[in-house]
Scaffold this motif. Sequence first.
Motif, PDB file in Angstrom:
ATOM      1  N   VAL A   1       0.829  -1.203   0.000  1.00  0.00           N
ATOM      2  CA  VAL A   1       0.000   0.000   0.000  1.00  0.00           C
ATOM      3  C   VAL A   1       0.870   1.261   0.000  1.00  0.00           C
ATOM      4  O   VAL A   1       0.570   2.236  -0.703  1.00  0.00           O
ATOM      5  N   ALA A   2       1.946   1.236   0.777  1.00  0.00           N
ATOM      6  CA  ALA A   2       2.836   2.395   0.825  1.00  0.00           C
ATOM      7  C   ALA A   2       3.449   2.668  -0.542  1.00  0.00           C
ATOM      8  O   ALA A   2       3.568   3.819  -0.970  1.00  0.00           O
ATOM      9  N   ASN A   3       3.832   1.605  -1.254  1.00  0.00           N
ATOM     10  CA  ASN A   3       4.401   1.783  -2.592  1.00  0.00           C
ATOM     11  C   ASN A   3       3.375   2.375  -3.542  1.00  0.00           C
ATOM     12  O   ASN A   3       3.657   3.339  -4.266  1.00  0.00           O
ATOM     13  N   LEU A   4       2.150   1.833  -3.545  1.00  0.00           N
ATOM     14  CA  LEU A   4       1.112   2.340  -4.429  1.00  0.00           C
ATOM     15  C   LEU A   4       0.681   3.755  -4.067  1.00  0.00           C
ATOM     16  O   LEU A   4       0.173   4.489  -4.918  1.00  0.00           O
ATOM     17  N   SER A   5       0.886   4.141  -2.796  1.00  0.00           N
ATOM     18  CA  SER A   5       0.443   5.453  -2.338  1.00  0.00           C
ATOM     19  C   SER A   5       1.504   6.535  -2.502  1.00  0.00           C
ATOM     20  O   SER A   5       1.211   7.714  -2.274  1.00  0.00           O
ATOM     21  N   GLU A   6       2.721   6.146  -2.859  1.00  0.00           N
ATOM     22  CA  GLU A   6       3.752   7.164  -3.091  1.00  0.00           C
ATOM     23  C   GLU A   6       3.311   8.093  -4.212  1.00  0.00           C
ATOM     24  O   GLU A   6       2.684   7.654  -5.174  1.00  0.00           O
ATOM     25  N   PRO A   7       3.626   9.373  -4.110  1.00  0.00           N
ATOM     26  CA  PRO A   7       3.217  10.309  -5.151  1.00  0.00           C
ATOM     27  C   PRO A   7       3.636   9.836  -6.540  1.00  0.00           C
ATOM     28  O   PRO A   7       4.805   9.590  -6.800  1.00  0.00           O
ATOM     29  N   GLY A   8       2.656   9.688  -7.395  1.00  0.00           N
ATOM     30  CA  GLY A   8       2.924   9.302  -8.780  1.00  0.00           C
ATOM     31  C   GLY A   8       2.946   7.815  -9.041  1.00  0.00           C
ATOM     32  O   GLY A   8       2.669   7.381 -10.159  1.00  0.00           O
ATOM     33  N   ILE A   9       3.244   6.983  -8.039  1.00  0.00           N
ATOM     34  CA  ILE A   9       3.383   5.542  -8.279  1.00  0.00           C
ATOM     35  C   ILE A   9       2.034   4.922  -8.655  1.00  0.00           C
ATOM     36  O   ILE A   9       1.913   4.185  -9.634  1.00  0.00           O
ATOM     37  N   GLY A  10       1.017   5.200  -7.855  1.00  0.00           N
ATOM     38  CA  GLY A  10      -0.303   4.651  -8.134  1.00  0.00           C
ATOM     39  C   GLY A  10      -0.810   5.052  -9.504  1.00  0.00           C
ATOM     40  O   GLY A  10      -1.420   4.254 -10.217  1.00  0.00           O
ATOM     41  N   THR A  11      -0.552   6.300  -9.883  1.00  0.00           N
ATOM     42  CA  THR A  11      -0.975   6.777 -11.202  1.00  0.00           C
ATOM     43  C   THR A  11      -0.276   5.990 -12.309  1.00  0.00           C
ATOM     44  O   THR A  11      -0.887   5.650 -13.334  1.00  0.00           O
ATOM     45  N   MET A  12       1.011   5.704 -12.110  1.00  0.00           N
ATOM     46  CA  MET A  12       1.748   4.924 -13.100  1.00  0.00           C
ATOM     47  C   MET A  12       1.198   3.506 -13.216  1.00  0.00           C
ATOM     48  O   MET A  12       1.014   2.982 -14.318  1.00  0.00           O
ATOM     49  N   VAL A  13       0.936   2.873 -12.070  1.00  0.00           N
ATOM     50  CA  VAL A  13       0.385   1.515 -12.087  1.00  0.00           C
ATOM     51  C   VAL A  13      -0.977   1.507 -12.775  1.00  0.00           C
ATOM     52  O   VAL A  13      -1.255   0.658 -13.633  1.00  0.00           O
ATOM     53  N   ALA A  14      -1.826   2.465 -12.411  1.00  0.00           N
ATOM     54  CA  ALA A  14      -3.151   2.545 -13.031  1.00  0.00           C
ATOM     55  C   ALA A  14      -3.035   2.761 -14.540  1.00  0.00           C
ATOM     56  O   ALA A  14      -3.782   2.166 -15.322  1.00  0.00           O
ATOM     57  N   GLY A  15      -2.097   3.598 -14.953  1.00  0.00           N
ATOM     58  CA  GLY A  15      -1.904   3.855 -16.378  1.00  0.00           C
ATOM     59  C   GLY A  15      -1.441   2.632 -17.135  1.00  0.00           C
ATOM     60  O   GLY A  15      -1.918   2.348 -18.239  1.00  0.00           O
ATOM     61  N   LEU A  16      -0.508   1.885 -16.539  1.00  0.00           N
ATOM     62  CA  LEU A  16      -0.018   0.667 -17.183  1.00  0.00           C
ATOM     63  C   LEU A  16      -1.122  -0.385 -17.269  1.00  0.00           C
ATOM     64  O   LEU A  16      -1.293  -1.040 -18.310  1.00  0.00           O
ATOM     65  N   LEU A  17      -1.886  -0.552 -16.197  1.00  0.00           N
ATOM     66  CA  LEU A  17      -2.980  -1.522 -16.220  1.00  0.00           C
ATOM     67  C   LEU A  17      -4.046  -1.106 -17.220  1.00  0.00           C
ATOM     68  O   LEU A  17      -4.627  -1.955 -17.909  1.00  0.00           O
ATOM     69  N   GLY A  18      -4.295   0.190 -17.315  1.00  0.00           N
ATOM     70  CA  GLY A  18      -5.262   0.668 -18.291  1.00  0.00           C
ATOM     71  C   GLY A  18      -4.796   0.421 -19.717  1.00  0.00           C
ATOM     72  O   GLY A  18      -5.575  -0.021 -20.571  1.00  0.00           O
TER      73      GLY A  18
ATOM     74  N   TYR B   1      -5.753  -3.071  -5.180  1.00  0.00           N
ATOM     75  CA  TYR B   1      -5.856  -2.559  -6.551  1.00  0.00           C
ATOM     76  C   TYR B   1      -7.218  -1.895  -6.773  1.00  0.00           C
ATOM     77  O   TYR B   1      -7.312  -0.874  -7.473  1.00  0.00           O
ATOM     78  N   ALA B   2      -8.268  -2.464  -6.181  1.00  0.00           N
ATOM     79  CA  ALA B   2      -9.596  -1.870  -6.328  1.00  0.00           C
ATOM     80  C   ALA B   2      -9.634  -0.471  -5.716  1.00  0.00           C
ATOM     81  O   ALA B   2     -10.183   0.466  -6.303  1.00  0.00           O
ATOM     82  N   ARG B   3      -9.034  -0.317  -4.538  1.00  0.00           N
ATOM     83  CA  ARG B   3      -8.965   1.006  -3.909  1.00  0.00           C
ATOM     84  C   ARG B   3      -8.139   1.975  -4.749  1.00  0.00           C
ATOM     85  O   ARG B   3      -8.395   3.170  -4.753  1.00  0.00           O
ATOM     86  N   LEU B   4      -7.130   1.444  -5.442  1.00  0.00           N
ATOM     87  CA  LEU B   4      -6.297   2.296  -6.293  1.00  0.00           C
ATOM     88  C   LEU B   4      -7.083   2.796  -7.504  1.00  0.00           C
ATOM     89  O   LEU B   4      -7.001   3.973  -7.869  1.00  0.00           O
ATOM     90  N   LEU B   5      -7.853   1.895  -8.129  1.00  0.00           N
ATOM     91  CA  LEU B   5      -8.485   2.199  -9.409  1.00  0.00           C
ATOM     92  C   LEU B   5      -9.865   2.827  -9.278  1.00  0.00           C
ATOM     93  O   LEU B   5     -10.331   3.496 -10.208  1.00  0.00           O
TER      94      LEU B   5
END
Length: 201
Positions: A100-117, A172-176
């Motif tokens: 969760v900490a990794n996904l919550s770092e500024p910009g990281i979650g956005t990158m993961v969401a973008g790649l999954l998208g 991942y659901a909370r991220l997206l």
Amino acid sequence: MARNDSEPAKRGRGRPPSAEVRRRILETAAAVLRENGVSEVTFDKVARRAEVSRMTLYKWFRSPASLALAAFEDTYADSLRPESSGDLWTDLRTHLREFVANLSEPGIGTMVAGLLGSAQHDPALATEISDTYTRPRREGATELLRAAQERGQLPPSVDVEALVDQLWGACYARLLLPEGTLNEAFADALVTNLRALTSPH
């Protein structure tokens, strides 16, 4: 955490070695990815900023999205496999908090969401994400849970694969999705709920 290589590589005369060139490409792509998102990681932009030819990028990467994934994995992704202390609840809480900490770092979650998208309309990228990002982490999580079953910390009836989806998939659901907050308290709640549901009554 992002790597910070503050000292530039020293070059001798002649052509730089391929490892140095690849390192420069990945660092440049990672910077573009963080600054502008997946869609802005193009061969033209990265080649220009890294001072390499487009042919060099085509030699190593199938597509700009593939380059973006490689740069993300190299620079920003969390560790592949959770370590085991022998206590399931400590291990789950520790690893889910780190995830969760990794996904919550500024910009990281956005990158993961973008790649999954991007992977939704790029089957080859989806395979690459599975091979290099999601499946290795999933295998580490299932190993952790199966070991806990063998120690008697999880009932043998628990479907480990489904449990990985319930725990890591919830993150991942909370991220997206816009509902809820992805934070340490949420990671702890997932572990607390699982422990309550699997403990003898």
